[in-house]
Design a protein around this motif. Structure first.
Motif, short mmCIF file in Angstrom:
data_model
loop_
_atom_site.label_atom_id
_atom_site.label_comp_id
_atom_site.label_asym_id
_atom_site.label_seq_id
_atom_site.Cartn_x
_atom_site.Cartn_y
_atom_site.Cartn_z
N VAL A 68 0.84 -1.20 0.00
CA VAL A 68 0.00 0.00 0.00
C VAL A 68 0.87 1.25 0.00
CG1 VAL A 68 -1.65 1.35 1.35
CG2 VAL A 68 -1.96 -1.12 1.12
N GLN A 69 1.87 1.24 0.89
CA GLN A 69 2.73 2.41 1.05
C GLN A 69 3.39 2.78 -0.27
OE1 GLN A 69 3.17 4.29 4.02
NE2 GLN A 69 3.94 5.66 2.44
N ALA A 70 3.81 1.75 -1.01
CA ALA A 70 4.54 1.99 -2.26
C ALA A 70 3.69 2.81 -3.23
CB ALA A 70 4.94 0.66 -2.87
N GLY A 71 2.37 2.67 -3.14
CA GLY A 71 1.52 3.36 -4.10
C GLY A 71 0.86 4.62 -3.58
N LEU A 72 1.24 5.04 -2.37
CA LEU A 72 0.58 6.22 -1.78
C LEU A 72 1.34 7.50 -2.11
CD1 LEU A 72 -0.49 4.96 1.76
CD2 LEU A 72 -1.98 5.53 -0.16
N PRO A 73 0.62 8.62 -2.20
CA PRO A 73 1.32 9.89 -2.44
C PRO A 73 2.17 10.28 -1.24
CG PRO A 73 -1.03 10.25 -2.01
CD PRO A 73 -0.83 8.77 -2.12
N GLU A 74 3.08 11.18 -1.46
CA GLU A 74 3.96 11.65 -0.39
C GLU A 74 3.15 12.26 0.76
OE1 GLU A 74 8.10 13.88 0.32
OE2 GLU A 74 7.53 13.11 -1.62
#
Lengths: 438, 319, 295
Positions: free
Chosen positions: A189-195
């Motif tokens: 999930v983290q890999a695809g989240l915005p900054e």
């Protein structure tokens, strides 16, 4: 001069003795027997917001209509303030006749004889508990004696922001994740989240989440002697979260304070985190807050991870009502509790505002009623599904639980800010537990 | 308590010693004194004294709030000194807070009071503006606001960002700086001290300044040799009261940290810790011992200040 | 300081002579700059009170799109069927009673400490200061028991009676400090005129200590107005609730919070305190400096 001193001192001592004697005399009064009639005036004290107070007000109007001779007034305060006030009043013997209680803290009051055993009232039929499942009733018992009548239950589940998870490209979470699978999923999930947006809040300082961890690992939280699990299990828990934070998968440690704030200000509710644990009724509040923040999304829920998918780690908590030992209007208080638990109209009016109501017949009525808001209906059905599929578990709540709850949070923070090692933090927790569970 | 009882504060603390003016204290004065003092005496014995002595007794017991106190001798005090790192931690937090905020509050309050005292236009307006923050006290609204100001993406960092200092440091969420935000909160509410200073400045006879002006004394010199000495009883009052207040600081930390004293005990004020022991852990005996230890500490600090005041505080009733 | 031949002065402009213009300008600039910083949080609160509950995390002052007066409407409805206006009235009553009680009792005690030589004065003074030093949490329970025995639960007696008995040592001490700043020559003059202690108290000390008394009144009002723990413990009937109790109940950490109502009512509840401050602050400036000394 010296003798004057002494005389003054003894005068002061004398006036203090009265107070001290009063201190020693509390809590030992014999419980008053019920007259079996609802004809007195009592106060019902509980915690919550003005909206809840309004609903309780409606319930009381209904009760007054059914019991014209009785008079119930209400007293409401915020949760923490409520507990503090109750403590002072319990010490001074000034509790009102019907008091809101919670599985997490009522044991201490029961053990110290502040609360009146209710079994005689159940036996005489003044409080009808036949519609409450026995495993729920059990949450109000200490050593087999009923001290609290459960009125609402809550279970902590894993809530996730549906839009954010979809945006990340990861699949939705499932009900049967192990903790390892969960951690991998979080990374995805983290890999695809915005900054600036993180996969999850930090669950480490939360006693409920930790309880899920322990129970999921097939151990118990407490036994007669104190903590029933190994120190390593706590250390693993701490490390699990410290590692995730290091990888940037959780919100930063300095946001822990936000997690403790009002529900609407938590990272999950502000769209700064995609996942966090919440009690079932809190999911809807979180959705509303997201909406207000302009990041509207559904918050869906799945079961808490468990190393053994066959072993549920969704821990059930209970809110209820008790009668203190010092109450002299037991008949009225019993009638009120009975009404609160069993009257269908009351259930429809209260709308399960403090935990999902425990009376199964009333649950059905609430689900079927056209006026029930969708959010409330969802709460009830979610819990019923968990109950029906057996995906719920319970734990015991010893007297010192509140201490351990604050210690867990504090010690995790010390470890997370590098002020102490994980081993030392865990061992400090065990030391604190020795005193608290004594 | 014992400390102050055995060693009454210095000469300047209580009004000048009897006998300096009239060698014999008259019967009339005795009677008048006790008559004037009678409400306080009643209050002291009926309302304050009893609970105070009760708490002193409880500090030597094991008292779970809901049960009966059991005599425990000096156990609580021994535990405090030898077996309780959080006691020392909370003491450090409190002293740091005290040493940072008390002087800062005095500087701000005295500076603004002096500015405002000099016949400036719009005095009423300014005074209200600077005082309003003190009006809200420890409101929940302030707790939420403080978080918005000092969190990682809070207002302060936004402001810093606009002048080119980019940081996402959460001032309120990091142990190193969390206490600082509470010091700022305390200083922000300097209005109460300012009002007292203003009242004090107003009591200084204007004629003194005029005669000094005639003598050719400059502004700074007048301030130094007239204002400060004549204001010294009020300065002393503010310093002493703010010191006592800082030792007992509770409200803001309780509200801002939601009662935890976090992050990681960095805002665990002494009284907050005492509160946790008493009302969360139900160790009211221990909490009472903490309370009495604090009393001894504050009394020692106050005695120190009183001793100092003997040398630097000037009273109008001395001659 | 040794003479009492000060001439009477009237008029508002006391203190040293007015400064020159550039200085004055600089001073205003400093004050305004500081004022803006000081006032920002309050402006934000005002903005937040006019904002939708959901937009609460917006750090800006301007309510913008989320503009709504719902907070005021909802907040004014109050808690448990009791309107917020009732809480305001209750608070006002309690605070006003406390002001009167404190003014009377504390000034009497302060006069004794500041002006009368009586036996054991220093001991009592030390004890009085000592009562300031014990954190109130440790006397909360014993005091609750005492007041409960007296049947004072659900009355305002636990608020007012202690004040009538001068237990607010802060103010006793405050007044002592101010009374002592009044030159003793004035007492002597009054004594020559045939005044006793009562006469000196009423004719010399009280008139000259107006700023201190005003300070006492303002602070007592504000502290009573903001006091949260006393009403929390001693009041059960919502009809008797005071403002802080109501404000706290808008926030609940276990369920939803009514932020709009909280901020709106926080703003509303500031108004009476501000009013009292403005009403009394006139007295703050009437010190020796302005009224002059009748030598």
């Amino acid at each position: 001069m010296r003798t004057t001193h002494r005389r003054r001192l003894s005068a002061t001592l004398a006036s203090a003795t009265a107070t001290t004697l009063a201190l020693a005399g509390c809590g030992s009064a014999e419980p008053v027997a019920s007259t079996g009639r609802a004809d007195g005036s009592i106060t019902y004290s509980f915690w919550g917001n003005p909206a809840r107070a309004e609903k309780v007000g409606t319930v009381i109007d209904l009760f007054a209509a059914a019991h014209p001779d009785a008079d119930v007034s209400v007293e409401v305060a915020e949760y923490l303030n409520y507990i503090e006030r109750m403590t002072v009043r319990a010490a001074g013997g000034g509790l009102s006749c019907a008091i809101g209680m919670q599985s997490t803290f009522y044991t201490r009051y029961a053990e110290q004889d502040v609360l009146r055993p209710l079994d005689d009232l159940i036996e005489s039929g003044e409080i009808d508990v036949s519609q409450i499942p026995d495993e729920v009733l059990e949450a109000g018992r200490v050593d087999g004696t009923q001290y609290m009548i459960p009125t609402g239950t809550f279970a902590r589940l894993l809530g996730y922001n549906v839009d954010l998870v979809a945006e990340s490209g990861a699949p939705p979470p499932t009900d049967d994740m192990t903790w390892d699978a969960y951690a991998d999923w979080l990374r995805e999930v983290q890999a695809g989240l915005p900054e600036g947006v993180h996969a999850t809040e930090i669950e480490a300082p939360n006693m409920f989440s930790f309880t899920s961890w322990v129970i999921g690992h097939g151990e118990e939280m407490f036994d007669e002697g104190g903590l029933a699990f190994d120190q390593e299990l706590l250390e693993e828990w701490f490390r699990f979260w410290l590692d995730l934070t290091d990888e940037g998968v959780t919100v930063p440690v300095d946001m822990l304070a936000e997690q403790n704030a009002a529900l609407e200000l938590t990272p999950l509710a502000q769209g700064a985190a995609a996942v966090g644990t919440r009690d079932i009724p809190q999911l809807h509040i979180t959705e509303q807050a997201l909406d207000g923040a302009g990041r509207g999304s559904e918050i869906a829920e799945v079961s808490i991870p468990s190393p053994d998918p066959g072993r549920s780690a969704n821990v059930l908590g209970t809110n209820g009502i008790s009668i203190p030992t010092g109450c002299d209007q037991v008949g009225t208080a019993a009638a009120f509790i009975d009404f609160f638990v069993n009257d269908t109209e009351a259930a429809l009016a209260f709308q399960s505002d403090n935990g999902i109501l425990t009376n199964t017949r009333a649950q059905e009525a609430l689900v079927d009623d056209a006026d029930t808001p969708d959010s409330v209906r969802r709460n009830v059905t979610t819990l019923r599904e968990l109950t029906d599929s057996g995906d719920l578990t319970t734990t015991t709540y010893p007297s010192g639980l509140t201490t351990l709850t604050t210690e867990l949070s504090r010690l995790y923070q010390e470890a997370a800010f590098g002020q102490t090692s994980v081993e030392d933090a865990a061992s400090a927790f065990f030391t604190a537990a020795e005193r608290a569970l004594d | 308590m014992t400390i102050t009882m055995e060693r009454p504060p210095g000469r300047s603390a209580a009004p000048p010693p009897p006998g300096r003016r009239r060698p014999l204290r008259s019967r009339r004065d005795n009677l008048a004194g006790y008559l004037f003092l009678s409400p306080w005496l009643l209050g002291f014995f009926l309302i304050i004294g009893g609970p105070m002595v009760a708490s002193l007794y409880l500090s030597f017991t094991d008292y779970s709030v809901l049960g009966t106190p059991e005599w425990a001798g000096t156990d609580n005090y021994e535990r405090m000194l030898t077996d309780d790192p959080r006691f020392w931690a909370s003491l450090t937090v409190t002293l740091t807070y005290l040493l940072a905020s008390v002087p800062l509050v005095q500087v701000f309050a005295l500076f603004l009071a002096s500015l405002l005292n000099r016949g400036i236009g719009g005095l009423t307006f300014y005074r209200a503006v600077f005082y309003v923050p003190s009006l809200i006290g420890g409101s929940v609204a302030i707790a939420i606001l403080w978080r918005f100001l000092f969190e990682g993406d809070g207002l302060l960092n936004n402001a810093l960002g606009s002048v080119g200092v980019d940081t996402s440091h959460s001032w309120i969420g990091t142990p190193d700086t969390a206490l600082g935000t509470l010091v700022v909160l305390n200083v922000w509410q300097f209005g109460a001290a300012m009002i007292i200073y203003l009242a004090g400045l107003r009591q200084i006879p204007a004629e003194l300044y005029e005669s000094a002006s005639v003598d050719g004394a400059g502004r700074a010199r007048r301030y130094w040799s007239i204002t400060l000495p004549l204001l010294s009883p009020v300065i002393f009052f503010n310093v002493l009261m703010n010191t006592v207040g800082a030792f007992q600081a509770f409200n803001t930390a309780y509200i801002v940290s939601n009662g935890t004293g976090g992050p990681a005990d960095s805002t665990l004020f002494y009284t907050l810790y005492l509160y946790q022991r008493g009302f969360v852990d139900f160790e009211m005996g221990y909490a009472s011992a903490l309370g009495w230890a604090l009393l001894v500490l504050v009394a020692a600090a106050a005695a120190g200040l009183f001793a100092l005041s003997r040398r630097v505080v000037f009273y109008g009733d001395e001659r | 300081m040794t003479t009492h031949t000060f001439t009477a002065r009237r008029g508002r402009k006391a203190g040293p002579p007015r400064a020159t213009n550039p200085r004055q300008f600089l001073r205003h600039l400093t004050l305004i700059a500081l004022g803006v910083v000081m006032f920002y949080p309050l402006a934000w609160m005002l903005g937040a009170s006019l904002r939708d509950d959901g937009a609460i995390a917006d750090p800006g002052v301007w309510p913008g799109d989320g503009f709504t007066v719902d907070g005021y409407v909802e907040g004014w409805r109050g808690v448990s069927g009791v309107a917020f206006g009732r809480f305001m009235l209750n608070s006002f009553l309690v605070a006003a009673l406390c002001v009167v009680a404190n003014l009377i009792a504390c000034s009497l005690a302060a006069y004794a400490f500041a002006r009368v030589d009586f036996r054991l004065r220093r001991l009592w003074f030390a004890l009085m200061i000592g009562t300031l030093m014990l954190p109130h949490h440790v006397i909360l329970i014993p005091q609750y028991m005492m007041f409960r025995e007296l049947g004072w639960i659900d009355t305002y007696l636990p608020f007012v009676v202690p004040k009538l008995l001068a237990t607010d040592a802060f103010f006793v001490f405050l007044l002592v400090q101010f009374f002592r700043a009044i030159p003793r020559e004035l007492d002597d003059a009054a004594r020559l005129d045939g005044c006793g202690h009562l006469g000196i108290f009423f004719r010399v000390i009280l008139p000259l200590a107006k700023p201190a008394l005003a300070t006492t009144a303002i602070f007592t009002f504000i502290y009573s107005w903001n006091d949260f723990f006393t009403p929390l413990i001693y009041l059960t009937d919502p009809d008797l609730y005071t403002v802080p109790l109501a404000l706290r109940s808008f926030i609940d950490t276990t369920s939803s919070s009514a932020f709009g109502a909280l901020f709106a009512m926080s703003v509303v509840s500031l108004l009476p305190v501000l009013g009292v401050f403005i009403a009394f602050q006139r007295l703050l400036v009437e010190g020796i400096a302005t009224t002059g000394l009748r030598g």
